[in-house]
Design an enzyme around this catalytic site. Structure first.
Site, mmCIF file in Angstrom:
data_model
loop_
_atom_site.group_PDB
_atom_site.id
_atom_site.type_symbol
_atom_site.label_atom_id
_atom_site.label_comp_id
_atom_site.label_asym_id
_atom_site.label_seq_id
_atom_site.Cartn_x
_atom_site.Cartn_y
_atom_site.Cartn_z
ATOM 1 N N PRO A 60 0.446 -0.803 -0.048
ATOM 2 C CA PRO A 60 -0.233 -0.145 -0.215
ATOM 3 C C PRO A 60 1.030 0.941 -0.242
ATOM 4 C CG PRO A 60 0.184 -0.876 2.362
ATOM 5 C CD PRO A 60 0.646 -1.503 1.717
ATOM 6 N N TRP A 543 4.560 0.277 10.156
ATOM 7 C CA TRP A 543 5.258 -1.012 9.608
ATOM 8 C C TRP A 543 4.408 -2.506 9.813
ATOM 9 C CZ3 TRP A 543 7.908 0.138 5.277
ATOM 10 C CH2 TRP A 543 8.235 1.729 5.335
ATOM 11 N N GLN A 574 12.219 -1.030 0.633
ATOM 12 C CA GLN A 574 11.344 -2.354 0.888
ATOM 13 C C GLN A 574 12.243 -3.339 1.610
ATOM 14 O OE1 GLN A 574 8.062 -0.929 2.453
ATOM 15 N NE2 GLN A 574 8.366 0.646 1.250
ATOM 16 N N TRP A 578 8.104 -3.327 4.487
ATOM 17 C CA TRP A 578 7.107 -3.990 3.849
ATOM 18 C C TRP A 578 7.272 -5.177 3.699
ATOM 19 C CZ3 TRP A 578 4.544 -5.265 -0.346
ATOM 20 C CH2 TRP A 578 2.613 -5.706 -0.095
ATOM 21 N N LYS A 613 19.593 11.599 -6.247
ATOM 22 C CA LYS A 613 18.805 11.256 -5.353
ATOM 23 C C LYS A 613 17.269 12.362 -5.331
ATOM 24 C CE LYS A 613 17.051 8.912 -0.676
ATOM 25 N NZ LYS A 613 17.517 9.247 0.350
ATOM 26 N N LYS A 616 13.348 16.616 -1.794
ATOM 27 C CA LYS A 616 12.330 18.333 -2.239
ATOM 28 C C LYS A 616 13.397 19.210 -1.312
ATOM 29 C CE LYS A 616 7.524 17.146 -0.115
ATOM 30 N NZ LYS A 616 7.268 16.669 0.884
#
Ligand SMILES: [Zn+2]
Ligand SMILES: [Zn+2]
Length: 1014
Positions: A60, A543, A574, A578, A613, A616
């Site tokens: 998700p 998590w 991940q 996850w 990378k 922002k």
């Protein structure tokens, strides 16, 4: 003129627009899919009938921000796998899912609410409003993600999406905890955890691994004075001076040799092997080793804690016999620093364990903001990392500081707020996954990872096997369902909403949900003593929330059917996220050494064009939605697979989209256009004019068989590379097949056959169409998982127009299988020899500066017997492709000798194959050359004026040619008329002779005029 009329009748049918306009076409296809419920029908078809179920659960996306191109790339990979497996008739529950809770969402909302920290949040906003704001934020970003999926053409069922914050999901997530509780794997512990001072919560070991960065810290050498000595000290090094406040012991290695070094009037103890380098580093010249002892001998030596005057608690702790003494430990590193380490059990994992083993009390005087409490005496109120400089100053004043400088090193920052983490002893809840580590590793070893490096990375991380701190001191998360009796201390885990509500002492409000603050208002009755039970105030690690999806997002029946999953893919980050929590929780749930997924593909990161990378702060983040508003989804999809291997970091350069990827898709489009114009004209019927029909009528040529053979190879290779997730090779194979094999190689071989409209040769043309039909049909199926918009468009506007019996959507088709009967390796070998000979002829032409359009008289091929045999069998094609009138063969190369011979014969060679090209041109060849040059100009003009190849012109007029040129050209005018598809070609002296629209162009430096009439 009768034929021409037929041509004209068909020009009204323009199936595909002249140019490939992906943005426009994709919008049409998107609407087609929605209007005809294509996605839904596909799912229903596979539910009703399939050759197997391949389980899937969505990793998700966290709804705390907008998707960027890296996310989009991951979603493309999932969609490719889904469409491909669906075409193979498997049923995949390709249902969505959204990660809605946890720190990432909380911090995004804090930012929006302009809240400084957690205390601020609780005081100014309050839990109830905060939860409402979190939900709002989640919905806001959901829109963005949903929209990106629509643009990308991701065929995911979002109606069936799971949301990790809903009560039903949380309740099923609790079942994991219940299983852990029953197995003694979940419990409270006082342990060292990584803690973020900003977020005011502890983090898991896995989360710590997500945030390493280069930071600056003080690096200092300082002395600890041996108690009751005159001038004896231990030399110690640290980068976290504030931990001196919580210092309780010194440790040395028991087996190492320690030197006592005379420095001025003092004696310093440090590990012997480090004396010389260290003295050099500290720029001390006047020193001498006066004694050497073993580490063991130092055990029990007492030292003076330097801040006893400020921290009265330390005086109290000193009552313990081991506090402020030297202990021996094997983990002490004697190859760096001084080989003497100071231990602060309240601030370090190893230190903590040392204290636990020796029953030394743990001293951790910190509040939730990591400020020192009253227990830290003179340091009270200081934020831990702010105490660093205070400690340094104090050491200096006490003449205990030896040196201080700043160092940059890798240090973990909070993965969300980027604050430096602090290690603290805290009371938390842990999943004691260290106890089941061997089972976890065994389970992980059963998974296919496709590539070695992510596999090794994942396994070595798992082998660390540290306990998992699952409690978070936050608000917006799944609550920890542990209840403690205020009277007798009895603890209970209640994993059912119904049971909670039944046992609560008061009726819950109508808006009750399984979240703070509502759930904390429930008071349960203790079953042991009748006292009041209150919930432990923690929420769960987000998590854990997402990692519960295999059980939490399905019903019991679905869980049995879909788990273990066939294939999952997420970003490489991940491994610690996850992928890790899915595995840990599944092993806890089942109690078995089994993974919840059979295969896991970790994707490389997305970077900017320069390989940096995306962040922002650099301002180089490419958001998916704006990119897909101005760029084709198909081209984007193709590019993101084609550019590099899925495990590699991809450097996204939007400028590259319009180059090769666009060209590849444009070629596929134009091949269809070319095919359709010709096939329609000749009334090609794929049902009648099959390959079998062509074979029976003896109208297939070697070029057709060769193309069909190469096509089978492409089918096998694409299928096997999809299986191994080498998507870049799949894209590359599709690219070379379309651009090279079909467009650049086959079409020129067949073009002359298609050019004629002679009814005598109709069957030959139909054979070419049958070959192209088979090829394009297969190609569109092979492309469909990668570029579904273009494929649907071509399918609807070409394939289904010619064959009305085809299914409603390309997605309902079966994945092609290679037909071994069509594979002919010998023929492929012959063609590669042919292509080599053609390429050599071109290069000989280039040396002689003779354009390919200019016909030449003769070429001699020198080749070993088997190659010569192949070339003889393909002689017609060779002559046609090289534009030469005749070919001779020789077994030996007789290189030209004389100057005249060398001038006339140009040689080009590669290995055993040689080409001798006769460059001499008589007036006949020259005239034909001129004609072909002019014909090419007329062709270009036709295209410019919007004629399609099947349009037949009345006449073409040429003016401005000199007398010599006209003489050369005269014999070839009717051939030219055929080439440019005109009734006649006329030469005129003056363009005023004909009233028509004249077009001017430059020809061999002269002005030439062309007019076309229709
Ligand atoms: Zn933080
Ligand atoms: Zn009780």
């Amino acid at each position: 003129m009768k034929v021409a009329a037929k041509f004209k009748a068909d020009t009204s049918k323009r199936w595909l627009t002249q140019d490939y306009n992906p943005l426009e076409l994709e919008q049409q296809v998107r609407q087609f899919w929605i209007k005809n419920k294509v996605r839904e029908k596909l799912e229903q078809m596979r539910v009703a009938e399939n050759k197997g179920v391949l389980g899937f659960v969505e990793g998700p996306p966290t709804l705390n921000g907008v998707p960027h191109v890296g996310h989009a790339r991951g979603r493309v990979m999932k969609d490719v796998r889904y469409r491909w497996k669906s075409m193979q008739s498997f049923y995949v529950p390709f249902w969505g899912g959204w990660d809605c809770q946890g720190l990432p969402v909380e911090l995004e909302v804090e930012r929006q609410l302009n809240v400084r920290n957690k205390r601020d949040l609780l005081e100014k906003v309050g839990e109830e409003r905060f939860v409402a704001e979190c939900k709002k934020t989640v919905m806001k970003y959901h829109k963005e993600w949903f929209s990106a999926d629509q643009k990308l053409g991701v065929f995911m069922n979002h109606d069936k999406a799971y949301w990790t914050y809903l009560d039903e999901y949380i309740e099923r997530e609790w079942r994991y905890l219940k299983r852990a509780w029953e197995q003694g794997l979940l419990g409270e512990g006082y342990y060292i955890v990584a803690y973020c001072p900003h977020c005011q919560t502890s983090l898991s070991n896995a989360e710590v691994g997500l945030g390493y960065e280069e930071v600056e810290d003080p690096s200092l050498y300082f002395k600890m004075k041996v108690k009751n000595s005159k001038n004896e000290y231990f030399l110690v090094w640290t980068t976290m001076p504030f931990t001196l406040v919580t210092d309780l012991m010194l440790a040395v290695h028991p087996d190492a040799e320690y030197a006592k070094v005379r420095v001025g009037k003092e004696t310093w103890t440090m590990v012997k092997q480090r004396v010389e380098p260290l003295m050099q580093e500290l720029r001390l010249k006047d020193w001498k080793v006066v004694d050497v002892v073993s580490g063991k001998a130092l055990e029990g030596v007492r030292y003076e804690y330097p801040f006893l005057d400020m921290v009265s608690k330390q005086r109290e702790l000193e009552q313990h016999s081991l506090v402020h003494t030297v202990v021996t430990e094997d983990f002490v590193d004697v190859t760096t620093a001084t080989g003497v380490v100071h231990l602060a059990p309240g601030n370090g994992e190893d230190d903590f364990k040392v204290a636990q083993r020796r029953n030394v009390p743990v001293y951790a005087p910190f509040d939730d903001e990591v400020k020192f409490t009253e227990d830290a005496g003179g340091f009270a109120g200081l934020f831990a990392r702010d105490a660093d400089s205070v400690v340094v100053d104090l050491l200096r004043k006490k003449s205990l500081l030896v040196s201080e400088e700043m160092v940059t090193h890798e240090y973990p920052l909070c993965w969300r707020s980027h604050h430096k983490l602090v290690w603290l002893a805290r009371r938390e809840y842990f999943l004691w996954t260290d106890k089941i580590n061997s089972r976890v590793v065994e389970a992980a070893e059963k998974v296919c990872y496709f590539f070695e490096s992510p596999k090794n990375r994942f396994l070595s991380f798992l082998r660390e096997g540290k306990p998992w701190c699952v409690s978070r001191e936050r608000v917006w998360g799944a609550p920890l369902p542990v209840w403690t009796c205020q009277n007798c201390g009895n603890k209970e885990l209640v994993a059912s909403k119904k049971e909670l509500l039944d046992r609560a002492d008061s009726k819950p409000p109508a808006d009750f949900e399984l979240h703070k603050p509502w759930v904390d208002r429930l008071v349960l009755k203790c079953q042991k003593c009748g006292g009041s039970m209150k919930r432990e105030p923690f929420v769960l690690d987000c998590w854990h929330n997402a990692g519960a999806s295999p059980y939490a997002r399905f019903t019991d029946e679905e869980f049995k059917r879909f788990v273990p999953f066939d294939f999952l893919t997420e970003g490489i980050d991940q491994t610690r996220g996850w992928a890790n929590t899915l595995l840990l929780e599944y092993v806890i749930l089942t109690g078995k050494a089994e993974p919840p997924y059979k295969a896991f593909l970790f994707q490389g990161l997305a970077q900017d064009a320069k390989g940096r990378k995306m962040s922002k702060s650099l301002g180089n983040v490419l958001e998916a939605n704006p990119v897909l508003e101005s760029h084709s989804a198909d081209v984007f999809r193709f590019y993101s697979l084609w550019k590099c291997s899925p495990v590699d970091a991809i450097n996204f350069d939007l400028k590259e989209l319009s180059r090769r990827p666009y060209q590849v898709l444009g070629t596929l489009y134009h091949l269809h256009r070319f095919f359709m114009q010709n096939a329609q004209y000749d009334h090609f019927d794929p049902k009648r004019h099959t390959l079998k029909w062509a074979e029976e009528n003896n109208v297939l040529k070697p070029a057709d068989s060769w193309l069909l053979s190469k096509l089978q190879q492409a089918v096998s290779e694409c299928t096997s590379k999809l299986e191994t997730c080498e998507f870049n090779f799949v894209a590359e194979k599709l690219e070379t097949f379309v651009v090279d094999t079909v467009s650049r190689e086959y079409v020129p071989m067949a073009r002359r056959d298609l050019w004629s409209d002679d009814p005598e040769t109709l069957n030959r043309r139909l054979a070419v169409y049958a070959t192209l039909w088979q090829t394009l049909r297969t190609l569109v199926l092979l492309f469909n998982p990668v570029t579904p918009f273009l494929c649907e468009y071509l399918y609807q506007n070409v394939h289904r127009v010619l064959d009305k019996t085809l299914p409603e959507s390309v997605n309902f088709e079966d994945w092609p299988m290679a037909d071994d009967a069509l594979r002919n390796l010998g023929l492929e070998q012959d063609f590669s020899t042919l292509q080599q000979a053609v390429a050599l002829t071109y290069s000989a032409r280039q040396t002689a500066q003779l354009k390919r359009r200019w016909p030449l008289q003769k070429v001699v091929l020198v080749a070993p017997r088997n190659q010569a045999k192949a070339l003889r069998s393909l002689e017609d094609l060779f002559l046609e492709l090289t534009n030469v009138k005749s070919v001779g063969y020789s077994e030996e190369l007789n290189a030209p000798h004389t100057d005249a011979e060398e001038k006339r014969w140009k040689v080009a060679s590669e290995a055993d194959l040689h080409v001798l090209l006769d460059t001499k041109r008589d007036s006949n060849l020259l005239g034909e050359g001129v004609m072909r040059d002019l014909a090419r100009r007329v062709q270009a003009l036709r295209k410019e004026l919007g004629f399609v190849p099947t349009d037949v012109l009345d006449a073409v007029y040429l003016a401005g040619l000199d007398g010599e040129m006209r003489v050369l050209l005269e014999p070839f005018l009717s051939e030219m008329a055929g080439l440019v598809r005109a009734g006649q070609v006329h030469l005129v002296r003056d363009k005023n002779e004909v009233k028509a629209g004249w077009h001017e162009f430059s020809f061999d430096g002269k002005r030439v005029f062309v007019a076309i009439t229709q």
